[in-house]
Design a protein around this motif. Structure first.
Motif, PDB file in Angstrom:
ATOM      1  N   UNK A 100      -5.933  14.674   0.361  1.00  0.00           N
ATOM      2  CA  UNK A 100      -6.269  14.185   1.644  1.00  0.00           C
ATOM      3  C   UNK A 100      -7.984  13.456   1.710  1.00  0.00           C
ATOM      4  N   UNK A 101      -8.394  13.422   0.488  1.00  0.00           N
ATOM      5  CA  UNK A 101      -9.850  12.772   0.154  1.00  0.00           C
ATOM      6  C   UNK A 101      -9.165  11.666   0.070  1.00  0.00           C
ATOM      7  N   UNK A 102     -10.062  10.897   0.400  1.00  0.00           N
ATOM      8  CA  UNK A 102     -10.013   9.568   0.082  1.00  0.00           C
ATOM      9  C   UNK A 102     -10.510   8.671  -1.595  1.00  0.00           C
ATOM     10  N   UNK A 103      -8.468   7.841  -1.893  1.00  0.00           N
ATOM     11  CA  UNK A 103      -8.729   7.748  -3.219  1.00  0.00           C
ATOM     12  C   UNK A 103      -8.066   6.370  -3.064  1.00  0.00           C
ATOM     13  N   UNK A 104      -8.054   5.596  -4.547  1.00  0.00           N
ATOM     14  CA  UNK A 104      -8.097   4.314  -4.216  1.00  0.00           C
ATOM     15  C   UNK A 104      -5.672   4.322  -4.462  1.00  0.00           C
ATOM     16  N   UNK A 105      -5.681   6.211  -4.627  1.00  0.00           N
ATOM     17  CA  UNK A 105      -4.296   6.117  -4.775  1.00  0.00           C
ATOM     18  C   UNK A 105      -3.393   5.145  -2.993  1.00  0.00           C
ATOM     19  N   UNK A 106      -4.245   5.798  -2.599  1.00  0.00           N
ATOM     20  CA  UNK A 106      -4.187   6.166  -0.854  1.00  0.00           C
ATOM     21  C   UNK A 106      -3.831   4.994  -0.633  1.00  0.00           C
ATOM     22  N   UNK A 107      -2.674   4.650   0.367  1.00  0.00           N
ATOM     23  CA  UNK A 107      -1.911   3.418   0.861  1.00  0.00           C
ATOM     24  C   UNK A 107      -3.456   2.371   1.786  1.00  0.00           C
ATOM     25  N   UNK A 108      -2.962   1.604   1.407  1.00  0.00           N
ATOM     26  CA  UNK A 108      -4.265   0.172   2.764  1.00  0.00           C
ATOM     27  C   UNK A 108      -3.961   0.494   3.987  1.00  0.00           C
ATOM     28  N   UNK A 109      -4.661   0.518   4.565  1.00  0.00           N
ATOM     29  CA  UNK A 109      -4.237  -0.068   5.932  1.00  0.00           C
ATOM     30  C   UNK A 109      -4.352  -0.978   6.221  1.00  0.00           C
ATOM     31  N   UNK A 110      -4.796  -1.837   5.606  1.00  0.00           N
ATOM     32  CA  UNK A 110      -4.848  -3.833   5.325  1.00  0.00           C
ATOM     33  C   UNK A 110      -4.584  -3.890   4.542  1.00  0.00           C
ATOM     34  N   UNK A 111      -3.279  -4.488   4.235  1.00  0.00           N
ATOM     35  CA  UNK A 111      -2.937  -5.261   2.966  1.00  0.00           C
ATOM     36  C   UNK A 111      -2.930  -6.753   2.295  1.00  0.00           C
ATOM     37  N   UNK A 112      -3.319  -7.801   1.761  1.00  0.00           N
ATOM     38  CA  UNK A 112      -3.547  -8.727   1.091  1.00  0.00           C
ATOM     39  C   UNK A 112      -2.177  -9.670   1.803  1.00  0.00           C
ATOM     40  N   UNK A 113      -1.332  -9.364   2.078  1.00  0.00           N
ATOM     41  CA  UNK A 113       0.029  -9.843   2.055  1.00  0.00           C
ATOM     42  C   UNK A 113       0.103  -9.820   4.137  1.00  0.00           C
ATOM     43  N   UNK A 114      -0.313  -8.995   4.487  1.00  0.00           N
ATOM     44  CA  UNK A 114      -0.646  -9.004   5.412  1.00  0.00           C
ATOM     45  C   UNK A 114      -1.678 -10.025   6.249  1.00  0.00           C
ATOM     46  N   UNK A 115      -2.876 -10.348   5.329  1.00  0.00           N
ATOM     47  CA  UNK A 115      -3.814 -10.710   5.973  1.00  0.00           C
ATOM     48  C   UNK A 115      -3.256 -12.545   5.773  1.00  0.00           C
ATOM     49  N   UNK A 116      -2.405 -13.166   4.398  1.00  0.00           N
ATOM     50  CA  UNK A 116      -2.136 -13.842   4.982  1.00  0.00           C
ATOM     51  C   UNK A 116      -1.092 -14.768   5.724  1.00  0.00           C
ATOM     52  N   UNK A 117      -0.015 -13.697   5.836  1.00  0.00           N
ATOM     53  CA  UNK A 117       1.211 -13.950   6.886  1.00  0.00           C
ATOM     54  C   UNK A 117       0.393 -13.730   8.234  1.00  0.00           C
ATOM     55  N   UNK A 118      -0.424 -13.235   8.736  1.00  0.00           N
ATOM     56  CA  UNK A 118      -1.867 -13.395   9.586  1.00  0.00           C
ATOM     57  C   UNK A 118      -1.693 -14.971   9.653  1.00  0.00           C
ATOM     58  N   UNK A 119      -2.725 -15.303   8.356  1.00  0.00           N
ATOM     59  CA  UNK A 119      -3.873 -16.069   8.830  1.00  0.00           C
ATOM     60  C   UNK A 119      -2.101 -17.744   8.681  1.00  0.00           C
ATOM     61  N   UNK A 120      -1.194 -17.695   8.366  1.00  0.00           N
ATOM     62  CA  UNK A 120      -0.086 -18.849   8.316  1.00  0.00           C
ATOM     63  C   UNK A 120       0.816 -18.702   9.693  1.00  0.00           C
ATOM     64  N   UNK A 121       0.611 -17.312  10.297  1.00  0.00           N
ATOM     65  CA  UNK A 121       1.436 -18.135  11.812  1.00  0.00           C
ATOM     66  C   UNK A 121       0.309 -18.660  12.803  1.00  0.00           C
TER      67      UNK A 121
END
Length: 261
Positions: free
Chosen positions: A64-85
């Motif tokens: 439950x503690x924040x860690x590097x293994x926790x899945x990110x809420x926003x990914x670089x793929x999402x940012x790229x897809x948003x920017x392209x759109x």
């Protein structure tokens, strides 16, 4: 002293009574040993259960503690897809990266509190959201990624919904905000002159308290309780993260600070 049933015949043979009592005593000893064994087994099982509970609790806490293994809420793929759109929408060519960067700065400063960055403001609303967005955008900002950041500065935690469902509207809103801030910078001197004239009313200085009360929609006799109530209502109404006007939100906070200070 006392009565020993093994020495009592009761009209029967002494051997038969004695053998029955000895069998009962032997059975009682066997039962006592079985109870001791069961108690020992129960203690062992309870120790195992306590150890397993401590292990599971520790594992749950570390997950439950924040860690590097926790899945990110926003990914670089999402940012790229948003920017392209966004780059494919009408009005995209009018946007400028420097203008978008200035828009982000202006929106942050007009938010409350004004000293927070976009990352800090988003982290306050949803813990880790701003940090994940910064990591997803990366260190090399482009016009597309800057537009995504501007969308989050404008819509707050709802930006992902707007980017997914209506990117055309996002570009339109970015264009309108960019033009508004640009016109404000160009007309800054004119507005300052207007503010000086506003301070004069029939030859008398305009009372700053009256002007602040006008912003909150109150009369000159408003109490402190009424001022606080009006401020809370208007802050919710004009908060940028809830779709309100950043400029109106700033004016409401400035008027409130002027009145309470």
């Amino acid at each position: 002293m006392g009565f020993d049933p093994r020495h009592w015949s009761g009209g029967r043979s002494e051997q038969r009574v004695t053998s029955n009592v000895e069998a009962l005593l032997a059975e009682n000893d066997a039962l006592r040993r079985e109870v001791l064994r069961l108690n020992s087994e129960l203690d062992r099982l309870q120790r195992q259960q306590r150890q397993r509970f401590r292990t599971e609790t520790t594992s749950h806490r570390s997950w439950s503690e924040p860690s590097a293994q926790a899945p990110p809420r926003i990914s670089s793929h999402q940012v790229q897809a948003w920017g392209q759109s966004l780059s494919q929408q009408p009005g995209w060519s009018v946007l400028r990266q420097r203008g978008l960067e200035s828009l982000i700065d202006q929106l942050n400063r007009s938010s409350f509190p004004s000293h927070l960055t976009l990352e800090q403001r988003l982290d306050r609303l949803v813990p880790g959201l701003g940090t994940d967005l910064r990591v997803a955008v990366g260190s090399k900002a482009s016009k597309q990624t800057t537009a995504v950041l501007a969308a989050f500065a404008m819509f707050g935690v709802r930006a992902s919904e707007w980017l997914d469902e209506d990117p055309r509207r996002v570009v339109e809103q970015l264009r309108q905000h960019q033009e508004q801030f640009s016109s404000k910078r160009q007309g800054r001197r004119t507005r300052s002159d207007q503010r000086r004239t506003d301070r004069v009313d029939f030859g008398h200085p305009r009372d700053p308290r009256i002007a602040a009360l006008d912003v909150l929609g109150l009369d000159a006799n408003a109490s402190l309780s009424e001022i606080k109530q009006a401020h809370r209502k208007l802050v919710k109404q004009h908060h940028p993260d809830l779709g309100g006007s950043a400029e109106a939100f700033r004016r409401v906070n400035e008027a409130y600070q002027r009145l309470v200070n």
